[in-house]
Write a protein that holds these residues in place. Structure first.
Motif, mmCIF file in Angstrom:
data_model
loop_
_atom_site.group_PDB
_atom_site.id
_atom_site.type_symbol
_atom_site.label_atom_id
_atom_site.label_comp_id
_atom_site.label_asym_id
_atom_site.label_seq_id
_atom_site.Cartn_x
_atom_site.Cartn_y
_atom_site.Cartn_z
ATOM 1 N N SER A 1 -4.879 57.171 54.600
ATOM 2 C CA SER A 1 -3.960 56.717 53.456
ATOM 3 C C SER A 1 -4.760 56.572 52.181
ATOM 4 O O SER A 1 -4.128 57.076 50.897
ATOM 5 C CB SER A 1 -3.191 55.525 53.932
ATOM 6 O OG SER A 1 -2.470 54.674 52.897
ATOM 7 N N TRP B 1 -3.705 58.971 48.879
ATOM 8 C CA TRP B 1 -3.155 58.261 47.403
ATOM 9 C C TRP B 1 -4.043 58.890 46.258
ATOM 10 O O TRP B 1 -3.801 59.220 45.446
ATOM 11 C CB TRP B 1 -3.073 56.988 47.371
ATOM 12 C CG TRP B 1 -1.878 56.478 48.046
ATOM 13 C CD1 TRP B 1 -1.714 55.751 49.190
ATOM 14 C CD2 TRP B 1 -0.504 56.470 47.657
ATOM 15 N NE1 TRP B 1 -0.645 55.377 49.545
ATOM 16 C CE2 TRP B 1 0.376 55.852 48.809
ATOM 17 C CE3 TRP B 1 0.000 57.043 46.622
ATOM 18 C CZ2 TRP B 1 1.578 56.187 48.461
ATOM 19 C CZ3 TRP B 1 1.411 57.163 46.310
ATOM 20 C CH2 TRP B 1 2.199 56.478 47.403
ATOM 21 N N SER C 1 -2.869 61.058 43.031
ATOM 22 C CA SER C 1 -3.080 60.600 41.951
ATOM 23 C C SER C 1 -3.710 61.651 41.058
ATOM 24 O O SER C 1 -3.436 62.031 39.943
ATOM 25 C CB SER C 1 -3.932 59.547 41.996
ATOM 26 O OG SER C 1 -3.457 58.243 42.533
ATOM 27 N N GLY D 1 2.339 57.780 51.727
ATOM 28 C CA GLY D 1 1.554 58.800 50.862
ATOM 29 C C GLY D 1 0.969 59.808 51.407
ATOM 30 O O GLY D 1 0.829 60.924 51.153
#
Length: 218
Positions: A3, A7, A11, A185
């Motif tokens: 996870s 992310w 990003s 995500g």
């Protein structure tokens, strides 16, 4: 851990897209649709999209006089990026439609995703191709531009979806015992990987289409 990695990757993709968006506002492309294509590619290709945009994309900015030293491989890369962006947009929009509508086909959510995403990817892929072809030859008319767009994008799009859907099958049936959901995500990180694989399966098809004169290198 996965996870967190997801992310971070998402990003990086978002930041890459924002950097490209800022630059295309300052230096818009000759071909208007490419102002949309490059930021979309930034989402799934991240730093690679940044490198290719500044190396091969910015050459086509309206307000910059840069020498085009790109080889055929680079031009086909840009053509594939153009196709992949339309597919990516359609695929991404298909996810919430299936999720919010709780859609299934033959009792399978995965089949519903494949169907919705393919239809939307095809629609946006053809539209993206149309807006690359029509502005260059408006005298030929809208109908001819759409026919040319269908010829240029259909095989490329199918090749993209083969790579993408193949990865989705692995994610849903092999890699995870409980596949991630669209509100996680990890799901969108898997989608990023799917887009990259779709690009890779589409690239040789785009090369063939350019070589046969069915599609122009961009």
């Amino acid at each position: 851990m996965l996870s967190i990695i997801s992310w971070i990757a998402l990003s990086i993709g978002a930041i890459s897209s924002i950097i490209i968006i800022v630059d295309v506002f300052r230096h818009p492309q000759h071909m208007t649709i490419m102002n949309i294509v490059w930021p979309i590619n930034g989402w799934f290709f991240g730093p690679i999209a940044l490198w290719t945009y500044f190396r091969w994309g910015r050459i086509n900015a309206k307000n910059l006089e840069l020498e085009d030293k790109r080889g055929n491989g680079a031009k086909v890369f840009v053509s594939t990026s153009h196709c992949s962006a339309g597919c990516t947009l359609g695929d991404a929009l298909g996810v919430p439609i299936v999720a919010l509508g709780a859609l299934t086909i033959a009792g399978s959510t995965l089949y519903a995703h494949f169907t919705a995403q393919f239809i939307l990817a095809y629609i946006f892929g053809i539209l993206f191709q149309f807006y690359a072809i029509y502005p260059m030859n408006k005298k030929a008319g809208v109908k001819n531009a759409f026919v040319s767009a269908i010829k240029a994008d259909t095989l490329s799009l199918i090749a993209f979806e083969v790579g993408m859907f193949g990865w989705m099958v692995l994610v849903n049936l092999v890699i995870f015992s409980t596949p991630p959901a669209p509100n996680e995500g990890t799901y969108w990180f898997m989608m990023q990987i799917a887009m990259i694989l779709g690009f890779l399966t589409s690239y040789p098809v785009n090369w063939w289409l350019v070589k046969r004169g069915i599609k122009e290198a961009m």
